[in-house]
Design an enzyme around this catalytic site. Structure first.
Site, PDB file in Angstrom:
ATOM      1  N   HIS A   1      12.183 -13.540   4.319  1.00 15.99           N
ATOM      2  CA  HIS A   1      12.136 -12.458   5.302  1.00 15.99           C
ATOM      3  C   HIS A   1      12.113 -11.115   4.550  1.00 15.99           C
ATOM      4  CE1 HIS A   1      12.703 -10.497   9.119  1.00 15.99           C
ATOM      5  NE2 HIS A   1      13.592  -9.707   8.536  1.00 15.99           N
TER       6      HIS A   1
ATOM      7  N   ASP B   1      16.083 -16.237  11.410  1.00 17.91           N
ATOM      8  CA  ASP B   1      16.588 -15.512  10.223  1.00 17.91           C
ATOM      9  C   ASP B   1      18.108 -15.614  10.031  1.00 17.91           C
ATOM     10  OD1 ASP B   1      13.926 -14.617   9.921  1.00 17.91           O
ATOM     11  OD2 ASP B   1      14.287 -12.845  11.135  1.00 17.91           O
TER      12      ASP B   1
HETATM   13  C1  GRF Z   1       5.920 -11.237   4.507  1.00 19.37           C
HETATM   14  O1  GRF Z   1       6.363 -10.135   5.277  1.00 19.37           O
HETATM   15  C2  GRF Z   1       7.027 -12.234   4.414  1.00 19.37           C
HETATM   16  O2  GRF Z   1       8.268 -11.644   4.230  1.00 19.37           O
HETATM   17  C3  GRF Z   1       6.924 -12.921   5.735  1.00 19.37           C
HETATM   18  O3  GRF Z   1       5.518 -13.045   5.945  1.00 19.37           O
HETATM   19  C4  GRF Z   1       4.865 -11.987   5.278  1.00 19.37           C
HETATM   20  C5  GRF Z   1       3.789 -12.513   4.373  1.00 19.37           C
HETATM   21  O4  GRF Z   1       2.807 -13.166   5.095  1.00 19.37           O
HETATM   22  N1  GRF Z   1       7.602 -14.176   5.730  1.00 19.37           N
HETATM   23  P1  GRF Z   1       1.501 -13.698   4.334  1.00 19.37           P
HETATM   24  O5  GRF Z   1       1.953 -14.594   3.226  1.00 19.37           O
HETATM   25  O6  GRF Z   1       0.782 -12.498   3.806  1.00 19.37           O
HETATM   26  O7  GRF Z   1       0.697 -14.431   5.381  1.00 19.37           O
END
Ligand code: GRF
Length: 219
Positions: A110, A151
């Protein structure tokens, strides 16, 4: 003994996290094999990275499944069929019910320091906008096990980044994502090394095991 983890990576978006994990595995930084990529839709951009690497892809759309339980079971049945040890949520935007046999085997990252700026509706740049609105001086990312709420599960590790006064959600996102690119592989490697254990909501990380030098062994 280090284990080669069999991981299933779940995606819904651009797949930057998937790409990073693929690169870290190739660089020998994470002892894991991606046995499947599960996508929440067919037109997800990140699927290109799975295709480039010939990783098996499964599309499971929420609208094709009835209840949340059925949707979750459809996803975890795929993980079982690939004998995945761990599920790695990588920008995955669907809520899942975690079955008993996957407790503490589903990870998420997260883009904030949980418990700040997290929970239902906190994803993407919304998280960074809220952090900037609040005026925090540090932000970061959190790798955690997934439980039955958004979360909330036990925290494996966190990395902090500075927040600058002229930051925009995009600039903060870039800095946090750079931290994510280190934190997620690090967490996976700790698990592969068998150093992560969970008690209640606390995660314990054991120190690295180093073999004693020959002259230290008491014969
Ligand atoms: C990031 O904000 C990460 O923290 C959350 O998803 C986002 C990345 O997505 N879990 P992606 O890998 O670019 O699809």
């Amino acid at each position: 003994m280090k284990k080669k983890l069999r991981i299933a990576v779940f995606i819904s978006g651009t797949g930057r996290t998937l790409k990073n994990i693929i690169e870290r595995i190739s660089a020998g930084k994470v002892s894991a094999e991606i046995v499947a990529v599960i996508s929440s839709a067919a037109n997800v951009v990140g699927l290109q990275y799975a295709e480039e690497e010939s990783i098996p892809v499964e599309i499971i759309e929420r609208s094709q499944c009835g209840s949340l339980k059925e949707f979750s079971e459809a996803n975890f049945n795929v993980c079982r069929s690939y004998q995945a040890d761990y599920v790695v949520l990588a920008g995955y935007l669907r809520f899942l019910e975690i079955p008993k046999d996957f407790e503490n085997r589903v990870l998420n990252i997260h883009p904030s320091l949980i418990p700040a700026f997290c929970g239902k509706g906190y994803y993407g740049n919304i998280v960074h906008s809220k952090a900037l609105e609040y005026g925090v001086r540090v932000s970061g990312c959190t790798v955690h096990f997934v439980d039955q709420d958004y979360d909330r599960g036990p925290i494996i590790l966190q990395r902090t980044v500075e927040v600058y006064e002229d930051d925009t959600p995009d600039t903060l996102n870039d800095r946090v994502f750079a931290a994510e690119c280190l934190a997620y592989p690090e967490a996976l490697e700790l698990i592969a090394e068998g150093r992560v254990s969970v008690k209640g909501r606390k995660v314990k990380i054991a120190p690295p095991t180093t073999s004693p030098r020959r002259d230290e062994i008491d014969f």
